[in-house]
Design a protein around this motif. Structure first.
Motif, short mmCIF file in Angstrom:
data_model
loop_
_atom_site.label_atom_id
_atom_site.label_comp_id
_atom_site.label_asym_id
_atom_site.label_seq_id
_atom_site.Cartn_x
_atom_site.Cartn_y
_atom_site.Cartn_z
N TRP A 97 0.83 -1.19 0.00
CA TRP A 97 0.00 0.00 0.00
C TRP A 97 0.87 1.25 0.00
O TRP A 97 1.96 1.26 0.57
CB TRP A 97 -0.89 0.04 1.23
N GLN A 101 -2.78 5.59 0.78
CA GLN A 101 -3.80 4.57 0.99
C GLN A 101 -3.89 4.18 2.47
O GLN A 101 -4.99 4.00 3.00
CB GLN A 101 -3.49 3.32 0.15
N GLY A 104 -5.55 7.06 4.38
CA GLY A 104 -6.97 7.11 4.04
C GLY A 104 -7.76 5.98 4.68
O GLY A 104 -8.89 6.17 5.15
N ARG A 105 -7.18 4.80 4.70
CA ARG A 105 -7.85 3.64 5.29
C ARG A 105 -8.04 3.83 6.80
O ARG A 105 -9.08 3.47 7.36
CB ARG A 105 -7.05 2.37 5.01
N ARG A 107 -8.38 6.69 8.39
CA ARG A 107 -9.47 7.65 8.59
C ARG A 107 -10.82 7.00 8.31
O ARG A 107 -11.80 7.23 9.02
CB ARG A 107 -9.27 8.87 7.69
N PHE A 108 -10.89 6.18 7.26
CA PHE A 108 -12.13 5.52 6.87
C PHE A 108 -12.62 4.57 7.97
O PHE A 108 -13.82 4.51 8.26
CB PHE A 108 -11.93 4.75 5.56
N GLU A 109 -11.69 3.84 8.58
CA GLU A 109 -12.05 2.89 9.63
C GLU A 109 -12.36 3.58 10.96
O GLU A 109 -12.86 2.95 11.88
CB GLU A 109 -10.93 1.87 9.83
N GLY A 110 -12.06 4.87 11.06
CA GLY A 110 -12.36 5.62 12.29
C GLY A 110 -11.52 5.21 13.47
O GLY A 110 -12.00 5.19 14.60
N THR A 114 -4.78 8.28 14.17
CA THR A 114 -4.46 8.19 12.75
C THR A 114 -3.26 9.07 12.46
O THR A 114 -2.88 9.91 13.27
CB THR A 114 -5.64 8.64 11.88
#
Length: 142
Positions: A97, A101, A104-105, A107-110, A114
């Motif tokens: 990765w 990526q 971003g992942r 942040r997406f997973e909360g 981060t």
């Protein structure tokens, strides 16, 4: 406009140690280094070696002062404070990765902690990342 604060360099600390040994007054040291006297006083106080069981070795030593300063600065870096975060980032890099990526992942997973992709790049190209050769896992290297 205010001035930009710069950390004392190792060369500056060597000069401070030599001049203190020669009993030069701190305001004169500050003038020669183009620094505020408070900067010199602060560095002497924060990075003074107390000697422990050997008080005859107490004093200000440039190498010791630089090491102490680097350790203090390292404590504020997220990748050192949170080993699980470091492990997750390194796992993502080894999986192929990009730092963008990975960030971003996260942040997406909360996740509670981060990092940005800039922090990941700083870790990769910093001393710890170079020691572990993390740059070889990047899709495109510098």
């Amino acid at each position: 406009m205010g001035r930009c604060y710069l950390q004392l360099s190792f060369e500056g600390r060597i000069k401070i140690a030599k001049w203190r040994e020669a009993k030069m007054p701190i305001p004169e040291i500050a003038d020669r280094l183009s620094r505020a006297p408070s900067t010199i006083y602060r560095d002497l106080k924060r990075n003074h070696f107390d000697g422990g069981d050997l008080p005859e070795f107490a004093g200000y030593y440039a190498l010791n002062a630089q090491t102490m300063s680097e350790k203090r600065r390292a404590l504020h870096r997220k990748m050192i404070q949170h080993p699980e975060l470091k492990a997750a980032v390194e796992h993502g890099l080894k999986a192929g990765w990009s730092p963008e990526q990975i960030a971003g992942r996260m942040r997406f997973e909360g996740l509670p902690v981060t990092v940005s992709h800039e922090t990941i790049y700083a870790h990769i190209y910093g001393p710890e990342g170079r020691a572990e050769e993390l740059a070889r896992h990047l899709p495109s290297r510098r």
